[in-house]
Motif scaffolding. Structure first.
Motif, mmCIF file in Angstrom:
data_model
loop_
_atom_site.group_PDB
_atom_site.id
_atom_site.type_symbol
_atom_site.label_atom_id
_atom_site.label_comp_id
_atom_site.label_asym_id
_atom_site.label_seq_id
_atom_site.Cartn_x
_atom_site.Cartn_y
_atom_site.Cartn_z
ATOM 1 N N ALA A 85 0.855 -1.193 0.000
ATOM 2 C CA ALA A 85 0.000 0.000 0.000
ATOM 3 C C ALA A 85 0.888 1.237 0.000
ATOM 4 O O ALA A 85 2.014 1.225 0.501
ATOM 5 N N VAL A 86 0.356 2.316 -0.566
ATOM 6 C CA VAL A 86 1.044 3.606 -0.573
ATOM 7 C C VAL A 86 0.077 4.658 -0.065
ATOM 8 O O VAL A 86 -1.041 4.790 -0.566
ATOM 9 N N PHE A 115 4.393 -1.416 3.354
ATOM 10 C CA PHE A 115 3.615 -0.184 3.298
ATOM 11 C C PHE A 115 4.566 1.005 3.230
ATOM 12 O O PHE A 115 5.591 1.024 3.907
ATOM 13 N N THR A 116 4.200 2.009 2.455
ATOM 14 C CA THR A 116 4.941 3.258 2.403
ATOM 15 C C THR A 116 3.990 4.389 2.754
ATOM 16 O O THR A 116 2.936 4.536 2.134
ATOM 17 N N VAL A 117 4.357 5.178 3.755
ATOM 18 C CA VAL A 117 3.617 6.372 4.135
ATOM 19 C C VAL A 117 4.585 7.533 3.968
ATOM 20 O O VAL A 117 5.631 7.572 4.627
ATOM 21 N N GLU A 118 4.258 8.480 3.068
ATOM 22 C CA GLU A 118 5.204 9.555 2.780
ATOM 23 C C GLU A 118 4.481 10.886 2.573
ATOM 24 O O GLU A 118 3.315 10.918 2.185
ATOM 25 N N ASN A 119 5.207 11.970 2.861
ATOM 26 C CA ASN A 119 4.696 13.326 2.623
ATOM 27 C C ASN A 119 3.271 13.495 3.138
ATOM 28 O O ASN A 119 2.412 14.071 2.475
ATOM 29 N N PHE A 143 8.241 5.021 6.593
ATOM 30 C CA PHE A 143 7.625 6.305 6.898
ATOM 31 C C PHE A 143 8.635 7.382 6.513
ATOM 32 O O PHE A 143 9.706 7.481 7.108
ATOM 33 N N ARG A 144 8.271 8.172 5.500
ATOM 34 C CA ARG A 144 9.224 9.133 4.940
ATOM 35 C C ARG A 144 8.569 10.514 4.867
ATOM 36 O O ARG A 144 7.502 10.678 4.280
ATOM 37 N N LYS A 145 9.212 11.473 5.525
ATOM 38 C CA LYS A 145 8.756 12.868 5.484
ATOM 39 C C LYS A 145 7.291 13.007 5.907
ATOM 40 O O LYS A 145 6.492 13.650 5.238
ATOM 41 N N ILE A 146 6.955 12.388 7.037
ATOM 42 C CA ILE A 146 5.618 12.595 7.588
ATOM 43 C C ILE A 146 5.717 13.592 8.739
ATOM 44 O O ILE A 146 6.754 13.687 9.402
ATOM 45 N N THR A 147 4.647 14.335 8.951
ATOM 46 C CA THR A 147 4.567 15.270 10.072
ATOM 47 C C THR A 147 3.357 14.890 10.907
ATOM 48 O O THR A 147 2.246 14.776 10.392
ATOM 49 N N ILE A 148 3.600 14.673 12.187
ATOM 50 C CA ILE A 148 2.515 14.438 13.143
ATOM 51 C C ILE A 148 2.505 15.652 14.061
ATOM 52 O O ILE A 148 3.455 15.878 14.807
ATOM 53 N N ASP A 149 1.450 16.444 13.976
ATOM 54 C CA ASP A 149 1.397 17.731 14.665
ATOM 55 C C ASP A 149 0.196 17.785 15.614
ATOM 56 O O ASP A 149 -0.915 18.121 15.204
ATOM 57 N N TYR A 150 0.442 17.468 16.883
ATOM 58 C CA TYR A 150 -0.625 17.491 17.877
ATOM 59 C C TYR A 150 -0.790 18.873 18.510
ATOM 60 O O TYR A 150 -1.568 19.035 19.446
ATOM 61 N N ALA A 151 -0.096 19.874 17.981
ATOM 62 C CA ALA A 151 -0.306 21.253 18.423
ATOM 63 C C ALA A 151 -1.456 21.897 17.663
ATOM 64 O O ALA A 151 -1.938 22.965 18.037
ATOM 65 N N VAL A 152 -1.920 21.254 16.590
ATOM 66 C CA VAL A 152 -3.024 21.777 15.780
ATOM 67 C C VAL A 152 -4.174 20.779 15.830
ATOM 68 O O VAL A 152 -4.009 19.613 15.482
ATOM 69 N N ARG A 153 -5.351 21.260 16.269
ATOM 70 C CA ARG A 153 -6.521 20.385 16.400
ATOM 71 C C ARG A 153 -7.659 20.905 15.534
ATOM 72 O O ARG A 153 -8.022 22.070 15.587
#
Length: 193
Positions: A85-86, A115-119, A143-153
């Motif tokens: 999956a991509v 699996f690839t998760v990117e950008n 996992f390539r170039k992912i951002t997990i941002d829990y400062a924004v809801r």
């Protein structure tokens, strides 16, 4: 099968359900779509029973927005055959957006491989962002170039600061994280492995 520039409207259950039962489902792409808030999961792919010889393969979700769902935004569950999956250029606006979600995680990968998760961007969820489990061998998860941002809801339920983790990994082998960014915000911690 390719779905492009489609809107999947809100409903009480899943936005998209792909179920493989003793058979093969393959080569399905969602590109430039919007999946509105689902009562349960935005996208759920399951393989029953889990198998090494049949199931789903080559599911792609590209440049798509998933609004906060009641439980997991994206769930991939199955055996070793469920693979390749991509997830690329996806924006997940949140998940677990109800009082007591039975399942949690912006992206769950429970058993499938390659699996690839990117950008991809994941904004604050009530519970975990990545919920990764197994398989017993090398899962080949990238996992390539992912951002997990829990400062924004963007969702109505606040992050559960006593349990929410940006990454939760159980029995995971052979995963690679490259160029990723983790912003804790109100989350309990960045990882539970």
């Amino acid at each position: 099968i390719t779905f492009t520039h489609c809107t999947i409207q809100s409903g009480p259950y899943n936005g998209v359900t792909i179920n493989a039962t003793n058979g093969n489902i393959h080569d399905i792409t969602f590109t430039h779509c919007r999946i509105q808030a689902a009562g349960r999961m935005g996208i759920e792919c399951t393989q029953r029973p889990a198998s090494n010889t049949v199931g789903y393969r080559n599911i792609k979700v590209i440049d798509t927005v998933i609004e906060p769902s009641g439980e997991e935004a994206m769930s991939f569950d199955g055996g070793y055959f469920a693979a390749h999956a991509v997830i690329s250029g996806v924006t997940i606006m949140g998940s677990d957006n109800k009082a007591n979600p039975a399942y949690s995680g912006a992206i769950e990968i429970n058993g499938p491989t390659y699996f690839t998760v990117e950008n991809t961007k994941i904004y604050a969820c009530r519970k975990n962002a990545l919920n990764l489990e197994g398989p017993s061998g090398n899962g080949h998860l990238v996992f390539r170039k992912i951002t997990i941002d829990y400062a924004v809801r963007h969702e109505s339920y606040a992050t559960d600061s006593s349990t929410a983790r940006l990454t939760e990994l159980q029995s995971v082998n052979g995963s690679v994280f490259t160029g990723c960014r983790f912003i804790l915000g109100k989350a309990y911690n960045a990882g539970w492995w």
